[in-house]
Design an enzyme around this catalytic site. Structure first.
Site, PDB file in Angstrom:
ATOM      1  N   ASP A 163      -6.330   0.949   1.226  1.00 25.05           N
ATOM      2  CA  ASP A 163      -6.319   1.672   2.432  1.00 25.05           C
ATOM      3  C   ASP A 163      -7.848   1.081   3.146  1.00 25.05           C
ATOM      4  O   ASP A 163      -8.755   0.354   2.421  1.00 25.05           O
ATOM      5  CB  ASP A 163      -6.209   2.844   2.632  1.00 25.05           C
ATOM      6  CG  ASP A 163      -7.287   3.753   2.205  1.00 25.05           C
ATOM      7  OD1 ASP A 163      -8.114   3.431   1.401  1.00 25.05           O
ATOM      8  OD2 ASP A 163      -7.285   5.042   2.444  1.00 25.05           O
ATOM      9  N   LYS A 219       0.666  -1.347   0.005  1.00 25.87           N
ATOM     10  CA  LYS A 219       0.000   0.120  -0.060  1.00 25.87           C
ATOM     11  C   LYS A 219       0.876   1.220  -0.058  1.00 25.87           C
ATOM     12  O   LYS A 219       0.585   2.104  -0.664  1.00 25.87           O
ATOM     13  CB  LYS A 219      -0.812  -0.089   1.241  1.00 25.87           C
ATOM     14  CG  LYS A 219      -1.845   1.249   1.197  1.00 25.87           C
ATOM     15  CD  LYS A 219      -2.374   1.326   2.695  1.00 25.87           C
ATOM     16  CE  LYS A 219      -1.491   2.019   3.464  1.00 25.87           C
ATOM     17  NZ  LYS A 219      -2.106   2.651   4.801  1.00 25.87           N
TER      18      LYS A 219
END
Length: 351
Positions: free
Chosen positions: A237, A219
């Site tokens: 997220d 991420k």
């Protein structure tokens, strides 16, 4: 002559009587006609019942035939042929073909692009080093709190070499407002050392190199690649995970599988902007606990419409950041955001 006239009168009288006779017969036959009609009606009743029985019978026969339509064989076959989610897109929701899912997903992204034409990463940064550090610090807290904390951090430690040589206790004191400050201090000092020793003090522009840095996962790596190097990536997220499942783009829960599933629905060139659009929508309108469904611009395309407040006036009160007339998360937002009516966030400690 008299006889003939008398015979004529008699004949005419008989004719008159004969003409009256047929008129009287229907009157006498009416009761008989009613009886006949009653017998015919009685004879028709069983036939009517049989006809009704014939009409009901097909309905009972047709009911079982509808059951297989719930899960069409073609749809089931298509799902079986899909490879594992980590390499391809996830299954379409029930009743929606793969083509329909792709079209709906892309239309949602187009609608969000019109609502948030100025969407951008909501972490303040001036270079790749600041972005990678800020992204690591954003775990388990808001971008706003990170943006309020990093000015003091980067003022004291502007380069990887500076932060690598920092005293941990001093860094911890600066990072305390972000939560989990000890673990985060260890990560940012560790990644700074790795950058200084292994990459000449520069943030690498490759995924395989970024994920080797302490505290940096896929991420964080995609945030850096997409926003510091212009290389497409999907940022999965908590907001992104929640929304793509609400929209039934995928049923996966693992971030890596979500990334692959959603990525297969869009051209690679759209991935970075798509991430911004989805995350912005999750922060402003489609909240975790109480989505503002009544103020949502993509409500007609959302399978989860109705999970939140549907009354337009009540939904407006749930909007956050610039949609609710409140400051955004960046202290120094892009000019396009300010031009659209967005407000910069206040510094740390400001009322």
């Amino acid at each position: 002559m008299k006889k003939s006239s008398a015979s004529k009168k008699t004949a005419s009288a008989k004719g008159a009587a004969a003409e009256k006779a047929p008129v009287e017969k229907p009157a006498a036959e009416k009761p008989a006609a009613k009886k006949t009609a009653g017998k015919k009606a009685a004879a028709k009743k069983p036939a009517a019942k049989k006809a009704a029985a014939k009409k009901v019978a097909p309905m009972k026969r047709q009911a079982p035939a509808k059951k297989p339509a719930v899960v069409p064989k073609k749809a089931a076959a298509a799902v079986k042929g899909v490879a594992p989610a980590k390499t391809v897109a996830a299954k379409p929701p029930r009743g929606e073909s793969r083509t329909a899912l792709v079209r709906r997903a892309r239309r949602i992204d187009r609608e969000l692009a019109e609502v948030y034409p100025y969407a951008h990463p909501e972490l303040d940064f001036e270079n790749p080093f600041q972005l990678v550090v800020a992204t690591v610090l954003s775990a388990q807290t808001t971008d706003l709190r990170v943006n309020q904390t990093t000015p003091a951090l980067f003022a004291k430690y502007p380069t990887p070499e500076d932060l690598a040589a920092a005293v941990p206790e001093e860094v911890e004191e600066i990072l305390r407002p972000t939560g989990f400050f000890r673990a985060k201090t260890k990560s940012v000092i560790g990644l700074s050392k790795a950058l200084a020793e292994d990459f000449g003090g520069e943030v690498p522009g490759r995924l395989e190199d970024l994920v080797k840095l302490p505290g940096v996962g896929r991420k964080t790596a995609f945030v850096v690649l997409g926003n510091a190097f212009g290389r497409p990536g999907i940022t999965v997220d908590t907001h992104f995970q929640r929304l793509v499942r609400r929209w039934r783009w995928t049923e996966e829960t693992d971030p890596d599988k979500i990334e692959a599933a959603v990525g297969a629905l869009f051209p690679k060139s759209d991935w970075t902007d798509l991430s911004h659009h989805v995350i912005w929508h999750g922060r402003r309108i489609c909240h975790a606990r109480k989505p503002a469904c009544g103020a949502c611009p993509i409500a007609p395309l959302c399978p989860a419409y109705g999970e939140g407040e549907t009354d337009p006036e009540k939904a407006k009160k749930l909007l956050k950041y610039e949609k609710g007339g409140l400051p955004g998360q960046r202290l120094k937002p892009p000019q396009s955001y300010l031009d659209a009516g967005g407000k910069p966030a206040p510094p740390l400690g400001a009322g």
